[in-house]
Design a protein around this motif. Structure first.
Motif, short mmCIF file in Angstrom:
data_model
loop_
_atom_site.label_atom_id
_atom_site.label_comp_id
_atom_site.label_asym_id
_atom_site.label_seq_id
_atom_site.Cartn_x
_atom_site.Cartn_y
_atom_site.Cartn_z
N ARG A 1 6.27 1.77 -8.84
CA ARG A 1 5.39 2.47 -7.90
C ARG A 1 4.34 3.21 -8.72
O ARG A 1 4.65 4.10 -9.51
N SER A 2 3.07 2.85 -8.53
CA SER A 2 2.00 3.44 -9.33
C SER A 2 1.74 4.88 -8.91
O SER A 2 1.77 5.22 -7.72
N SER A 3 1.46 5.72 -9.90
CA SER A 3 1.17 7.13 -9.64
C SER A 3 -0.33 7.41 -9.64
O SER A 3 -0.75 8.56 -9.61
N ILE A 4 -1.15 6.36 -9.69
CA ILE A 4 -2.60 6.53 -9.65
C ILE A 4 -3.18 5.69 -8.52
O ILE A 4 -2.58 4.71 -8.09
N PRO A 5 -4.35 6.09 -7.97
CA PRO A 5 -4.95 5.33 -6.87
C PRO A 5 -5.15 3.88 -7.26
O PRO A 5 -5.45 3.59 -8.42
N PRO A 6 -4.97 2.95 -6.32
CA PRO A 6 -4.67 3.13 -4.89
C PRO A 6 -3.18 3.26 -4.57
O PRO A 6 -2.78 2.98 -3.45
N TYR A 7 -2.36 3.68 -5.52
CA TYR A 7 -0.94 3.99 -5.32
C TYR A 7 -0.14 2.79 -4.80
O TYR A 7 0.70 2.93 -3.92
N TYR A 8 -0.43 1.63 -5.35
CA TYR A 8 0.31 0.43 -4.94
C TYR A 8 1.76 0.50 -5.42
O TYR A 8 2.07 1.10 -6.45
N SER B 1 0.84 -1.20 0.00
CA SER B 1 0.00 0.00 0.00
C SER B 1 0.88 1.24 0.00
O SER B 1 2.10 1.18 0.18
N ALA B 2 0.25 2.38 -0.18
CA ALA B 2 0.98 3.64 -0.26
C ALA B 2 1.68 3.98 1.05
O ALA B 2 2.69 4.69 1.06
N GLU B 3 1.19 3.43 2.16
CA GLU B 3 1.78 3.74 3.46
C GLU B 3 2.98 2.86 3.78
O GLU B 3 3.77 3.19 4.68
N ASP B 4 3.14 1.75 3.08
CA ASP B 4 4.23 0.82 3.38
C ASP B 4 5.57 1.35 2.89
O ASP B 4 5.65 2.03 1.86
N GLU B 5 6.61 1.01 3.61
CA GLU B 5 7.96 1.36 3.18
C GLU B 5 8.39 0.41 2.06
O GLU B 5 8.13 -0.79 2.12
N VAL B 6 9.02 0.96 1.04
CA VAL B 6 9.41 0.14 -0.12
C VAL B 6 10.93 0.12 -0.25
O VAL B 6 11.63 1.00 0.25
N PRO B 7 11.49 -0.91 -0.92
CA PRO B 7 12.94 -1.00 -1.07
C PRO B 7 13.50 0.16 -1.89
O PRO B 7 12.82 0.72 -2.76
N LYS B 8 14.76 0.50 -1.63
CA LYS B 8 15.43 1.54 -2.41
C LYS B 8 16.04 0.97 -3.69
O LYS B 8 16.26 1.69 -4.65
#
Length: 471
Positions: free
Chosen positions: A435-442, A405-412
């Motif tokens: 990383r999606s730039s549209i909702p739900p921003y997965y 989800s958009a709130e989760d930390e993602v790898p660099k």
């Protein structure tokens, strides 16, 4: 009667495609409630994608050995086109391409005549949003090829029965993994009229809907319902989005549906999404089925992402390479974003040739050993092997992938760093695919490991011996 000249047919097809593009762009910005109009527009959109592919295939694909030689050295768009036309009439492949272009022109012209009344009615429907000024910005910031399907969802959500429904209305949305089910629902929920229509939008994700999960969710629904009763005089409606993880049997669905009937207002609605077509029987309306885009639509999408505001006609050799790269990507939307970004950052023929050769070699090697394309393996969440362009003696094993989800930390670390770069973390590690730039921003993340080719071969043998097949 003289035969049509290639440039005449090409010019006519280009003008007809422009007309179709105008109609589709206008329709995408309208809230169309007529289902038959939507079906006609979907057919026109698909025909438009086929038309653009046919035109590009004619313009940029070599028709004979001399054309291949010309494309390899040509830096001029006009020279490349004239060379293609020069050899067209004496080439069987060229004659076939010209015939296909003529047939595409006739079909698309006929379809535009068929939607003449639709065009007249379009202006009577309210606008959804203002169109962006550039197609590549539109594709980067909204769904591609799902606008008509989104209208079906929006129409379901906003439709109210005159005397109120006796049962909760249910719309099933079916499709394979990573096809855009969640994105489609998020897009519909973002529409202002949908947000105003429902007092609350609730999300429920589960595998088997245990009694504890249902009790917790029912408690939340009751609390929100009571809050709206106390603070509002408007009709209260809830929208419940149910995302299924895995299989859902009829008993589990009946438990869920009964629980929702008891805790949400009677005018509420349910959208249920799943990879399984078995959920179609749970709907009160016809299920909406999403499929991966056709190759012609995928090429339109990939070309727009890759060239952005640059005119592909000014770079015929690069456009030819882009078409070949798109074929290798097997209509994967995530790899379209990854590869288009890579090609834009390295906008020169030699690098694109290198990428094409690498992709073909890597995928063919995988298919020769496992009998499957790595993308097909990934869709089933099984381990797949990818080459590394910078270090051919190594492979990147992708064990599985998931979305965050958009709130989760993602790898660099990104997929580009691993597949096309020289980054080499030790042991298993996670990479950011996209990383999606549209909702739900997965964000889409994979778990990987870099192995030497000899090590990979040994592990594969051991896996087969143990009865587990790794691809």
């Amino acid at each position: 009667m003289s035969k049509p000249m290639p440039l005449d047919v090409e010019d006519c097809l280009r003008r007809v495609l422009l007309r179709a593009q105008v109609i589709i762009d206008e329709a995408m910005g309208r809230h169309i409630t007529n289902h038959s109009m939507l079906l006609q527009l979907v057919m026109l959109r698909d025909a438009m994608h086929r038309g653009y592919y046919t035109l590009d295939n004619f313009r940029y694909q070599p028709h004979n050995d001399e054309d291949i030689k010309d494309q390899a050295v040509s830096r001029s768009s006009s020279l490349s086109i004239l060379n293609s036309v020069k050899h067209l009439c004496c080439s069987s492949r060229g004659a076939s391409a010209l015939k296909e272009m003529q047939e595409t022109l006739e079909k698309l012209s006929s379809m535009i005549l068929d939607v003449k009344e639709v065009v007249l009615f379009l202006t009577s429907y309210p606008r959804l949003y203002h169109q962006p000024y550039s197609m590549h910005l539109q594709l980067a910031n909204c769904m591609f090829g799902r606008q008509m399907e989104a209208q079906v969802v929006i129409n379901f959500l906003l439709w109210t029965q005159p005397h109120g429904p006796e049962e909760l209305e249910v719309l099933p949305i079916i499709g394979p993994g990573f096809v855009g089910k969640s994105t489609l629902v998020a897009h519909a929920c973002k529409v202002e009229r949908v947000r105003d229509h429902f007092s609350e939008i609730l999300f429920l994700q589960s595998r088997d809907f245990t009694d504890d999960e249902l009790a917790t969710f029912a408690e939340e629904c009751s609390r929100k319902h009571q809050s709206h009763v106390s603070n509002s005089n408007k009709d209260i409606r809830f929208l419940v989005i149910v995302e299924l993880v895995g299989h859902l049997d009829e008993d589990a669905w009946n438990r869920l549906y009964s629980a929702l009937k008891q805790c949400v207002p009677s005018s509420s609605k349910i959208i249920i999404t799943s990879r399984s077509d078995e959920i179609a029987k749970f709907g009160t309306t016809q299920a909406l089925t999403l499929k991966h885009p056709s190759y012609e639509a995928y090429w339109y999408f990939f070309k727009t992402l890759t060239f952005e505001s640059i005119d592909p006609e000014m770079h015929p050799r690069l456009t030819y390479l882009a078409m070949e790269i798109a074929k290798a990507l097997r209509s994967s939307p995530i790899f379209a974003y990854i590869t288009a970004h890579l090609l834009r950052d390295n906008f020169e023929i030699r690098f694109w040739c290198k990428v094409l050769a690498f992709l073909r070699g890597s995928f063919q090697k995988h298919a020769s050993k496992s009998g499957e394309h790595p993308f097909d393996v990934l869709k089933q969440n099984r381990p797949a092997y990818f080459g590394r362009m910078a270090t051919p003696s190594e492979v990147c094993v992708v064990y599985h992938q998931h979305q965050c989800s958009a709130e989760d930390e993602v790898p660099k670390i990104t997929v580009q760093d691993v597949v096309y770069g020289s980054v080499k973390p030790r042991g298993e590690f996670e990479v950011l695919a996209w990383r999606s730039s549209i909702p739900p921003y997965y964000s889409y993340v994979g778990t990987c490991e870099i192995q030497e080719l000899k090590t990979a071969a040994v592990k594969r043998k051991r896996s087969v011996k143990d009865g587990v097949t790794l691809c």
